[in-house]
Design a protein around this motif. Structure first.
Motif, PDB file in Angstrom:
ATOM      1  N   GLU A  88      -1.953  -0.409   9.604  1.00 52.46           N
ATOM      2  CA  GLU A  88      -2.651  -1.661   9.325  1.00 52.46           C
ATOM      3  C   GLU A  88      -3.959  -1.399   8.579  1.00 52.46           C
ATOM      4  O   GLU A  88      -4.310  -2.124   7.644  1.00 52.46           O
ATOM      5  N   ALA A  89      -4.672  -0.367   8.983  1.00 52.32           N
ATOM      6  CA  ALA A  89      -5.918  -0.017   8.300  1.00 52.32           C
ATOM      7  C   ALA A  89      -5.648   0.423   6.865  1.00 52.32           C
ATOM      8  O   ALA A  89      -6.401   0.085   5.938  1.00 52.32           O
ATOM      9  N   ARG A 142      -5.360  -2.424   4.641  1.00 56.07           N
ATOM     10  CA  ARG A 142      -6.638  -3.020   4.264  1.00 56.07           C
ATOM     11  C   ARG A 142      -7.371  -2.175   3.224  1.00 56.07           C
ATOM     12  O   ARG A 142      -8.108  -2.690   2.384  1.00 56.07           O
ATOM     13  N   GLU A 181     -14.885   1.499   7.397  1.00 58.41           N
ATOM     14  CA  GLU A 181     -13.623   1.349   6.675  1.00 58.41           C
ATOM     15  C   GLU A 181     -13.838   1.024   5.201  1.00 58.41           C
ATOM     16  O   GLU A 181     -12.913   1.106   4.411  1.00 58.41           O
ATOM     17  N   ASP A 182     -15.024   0.627   4.832  1.00 56.35           N
ATOM     18  CA  ASP A 182     -15.296   0.336   3.428  1.00 56.35           C
ATOM     19  C   ASP A 182     -15.758   1.580   2.669  1.00 56.35           C
ATOM     20  O   ASP A 182     -16.017   1.523   1.475  1.00 56.35           O
ATOM     21  N   ALA A 186      -0.499  -1.538  -0.480  1.00 55.27           N
ATOM     22  CA  ALA A 186      -1.094  -2.188   0.685  1.00 55.27           C
ATOM     23  C   ALA A 186      -0.054  -3.043   1.411  1.00 55.27           C
ATOM     24  O   ALA A 186      -0.002  -3.081   2.652  1.00 55.27           O
ATOM     25  N   ARG A 197       1.456  -2.672   5.309  1.00 56.36           N
ATOM     26  CA  ARG A 197       1.497  -3.736   6.313  1.00 56.36           C
ATOM     27  C   ARG A 197       2.901  -3.914   6.868  1.00 56.36           C
ATOM     28  O   ARG A 197       3.104  -4.146   8.064  1.00 56.36           O
TER      29      ARG A 197
END
Length: 493
Positions: free
Chosen positions: A465-466, A469, A429-430, A477, A481
């Protein structure tokens, strides 16, 4: 549908004919075969098939080795391998139980049946013989260093086997673990020729995974393991199992008889890590270690394993494959089928609402990209399918098809969620690539989050949700959420 995950990363094995040539050219195996042919002269041997002193010197000369301790040692190792693998057969003389004077022959050695298979047999025959020899060498590598015992006997002392801290089962298991870790590291390497630093390999067996900073005791264990591995890899390299750059002798401390340091190891600079030893499994070694793991019941996939399996098995496995190996596996799977029926099977296997379904559909899309225009009817058949209609339109557009109906907004957003769910299931995910994808999607659509939270997809809330992040913009962002909360509330209701 199979959702089992492989326990080891897949590998691309070299063709068996090429591996057989590698086996025949491995120094120790080549010497064993050369001595087996030399045995056509009928060589007198001692008890257990060992070469007598005179014949051992002749064997060294036949191998173009010096007739000294090293040369005769190499010749003895090669001869023992020839005996162990059946390249040489030993016929004991009658009356073998009678006491024989030292140096007297007790039998005769001649070429064995296995020698003929090295030239007249199949690659599988050659590899089977080589694998048998490799097991002998592995046993030698796991054996203890008897140097201290030899010195004890030479000095008139008693043979004290208890002084050796050695358990054969533990040593064999430890060596298996080392080879398993090396297999894993080589399979994950970015390049086939990439070697593993010996300290890293030793640490992989000793340092606990949850230990941030190794203690002095752990570091000492790693250092001791490195020296043991250095000895073992020197034994394993001549059979062709590993390519090994040994530890630089200048870095090894010399101790006096009381264990005191008389010469310290040289300092290590960052760029000198290779001086501590570098090792990798050769292609032949990858084949051999995989064969041993399969015999032990370990799942160790290789490219081509899925060629005869169904589309559900293929799509279940491909998400866990590196990109290049996934393509190679898909190519072999497609090569055994006609394009149209393969496309229909893939599309059918890609359906589903389970957690792995988005990854299967992504794998399906990637595999279908390798199929030619003959698959077009199969893609047109699913244009109205909620799960497959989006990827079908992508395929048709990429292949220059005409008359493609415009997708609905619902289908566009469903495909977006599905694609992101697949990417999140396979990527870090980074990763910058994934962040860029998220940022691009939000930027292309006004009111993106207000539309997406309404999408009837099992992964909608998780995807949002991802995105919360991952998106670099704090406002976006926060919107992600909020949308995730709405999607989860809608799902719960």
């Amino acid at each position: 549908m199979s959702d089992e995950r492989p326990t080891l990363p897949p590998v691309r094995l070299h063709p068996e004919a090429e591996l057989a040539r590698d086996a025949l050219s491995a120094p120790l195996f080549a010497r064993a075969a050369k001595l087996a042919r030399w045995a056509e002269r009928e060589v007198p041997v001692g008890v257990g098939g060992d070469l007598l002193e005179e014949q051992l010197a002749e064997a060294a000369v036949h191998l173009d080795l010096a007739v000294d301790e090293d040369g005769t040692g190499y010749a003895a190792e090669a001869w023992q391998l020839a005996v162990d693998t059946g390249l040489v057969e030993i016929e004991e003389h009658a009356g073998e139980d009678e006491d024989l004077p030292d140096g007297a022959p007790s039998g005769t050695a001649t070429p064995g049946e296995e020698l003929r298979l090295l030239t007249a047999g199949s690659p599988q025959d050659v590899l089977a013989i080589w694998l048998g020899g490799m097991e002998t060498v592995l046993a030698d590598a796991a054996a203890p260093d008897l140097g201290d015992l030899v010195e004890q006997i030479a000095e008139g002392g008693e043979l004290d086997l208890d002084s050796i801290d050695w358990n054969p089962e533990d040593e064999a298991e430890l060596l298996d673990g080392i080879l398993g870790n090396l297999y894993m590291l080589c399979a994950l390497a970015e390049a086939p020729e990439q070697s593993v630093p010996l300290p890293a390999l030793a640490a992989s067996m000793i340092v606990p995974a949850d230990m941030d900073e190794p203690t002095d005791d752990i570091l000492e264990e790693v250092s001791e393991a490195m020296m043991r591995l250095d000895d073992q890899f020197r034994v394993l390299e001549p059979i062709g199992l590993v390519a090994y750059q040994p530890v630089d002798e200048a870095l090894i401390e010399e101790l006096d008889e009381d264990g005191e340091t008389v010469r310290s190891a040289g300092p290590l600079e960052d760029e000198d890590v290779s001086r501590y030893g570098m090792v990798r499994l050769t292609p032949l070694g990858m084949y051999a270690v995989r064969a041993r793991m399969l015999d032990a019941g370990v799942e160790a996939p290789a490219v081509g394993d899925l060629a005869g399996k169904g589309a559900d098995v293929l799509l279940g496995a491909l998400p866990d494959y590196p990109e290049t190996l996934a393509q190679a596996e898909s190519e072999q799977w497609l090569a055994a089928r006609d394009g149209l029926s393969a496309a229909r099977d893939l599309l059918s296997a890609a359906r589903g609402d389970d957690d792995r379904a988005p990854q299967r559909r992504l794998a399906c899309q990637q595999t279908l990209s390798l199929v030619g225009p003959e698959a077009e009817p199969a893609l047109r058949e699913v244009l109205d399918d909620r799960q497959l209609g989006g990827l079908a339109r992508v395929w048709l557009a990429e292949h220059g098809a005409t008359g493609i109906p415009e997708p609905s907004q619902d289908m566009i957003f469903w495909l977006t969620v599905d694609t992101l769910a697949a990417q999140l299931g396979t990527a870090d995910e980074d990763a910058a690539e994934l962040r860029d994808l998220v940022e691009g999607l939000v930027g292309q659509h006004t009111g993106f989050f207000d539309a997406v939270w309404r999408v009837d997809h099992p992964a909608t809330a998780d995807v949002l949700e991802a995105m919360g992040r991952l998106h670099p913009d704090k406002k976006a962002a926060k919107e992600a959420r909020k949308a995730a909360f709405k999607a989860r509330s809608k799902k719960d209701n």
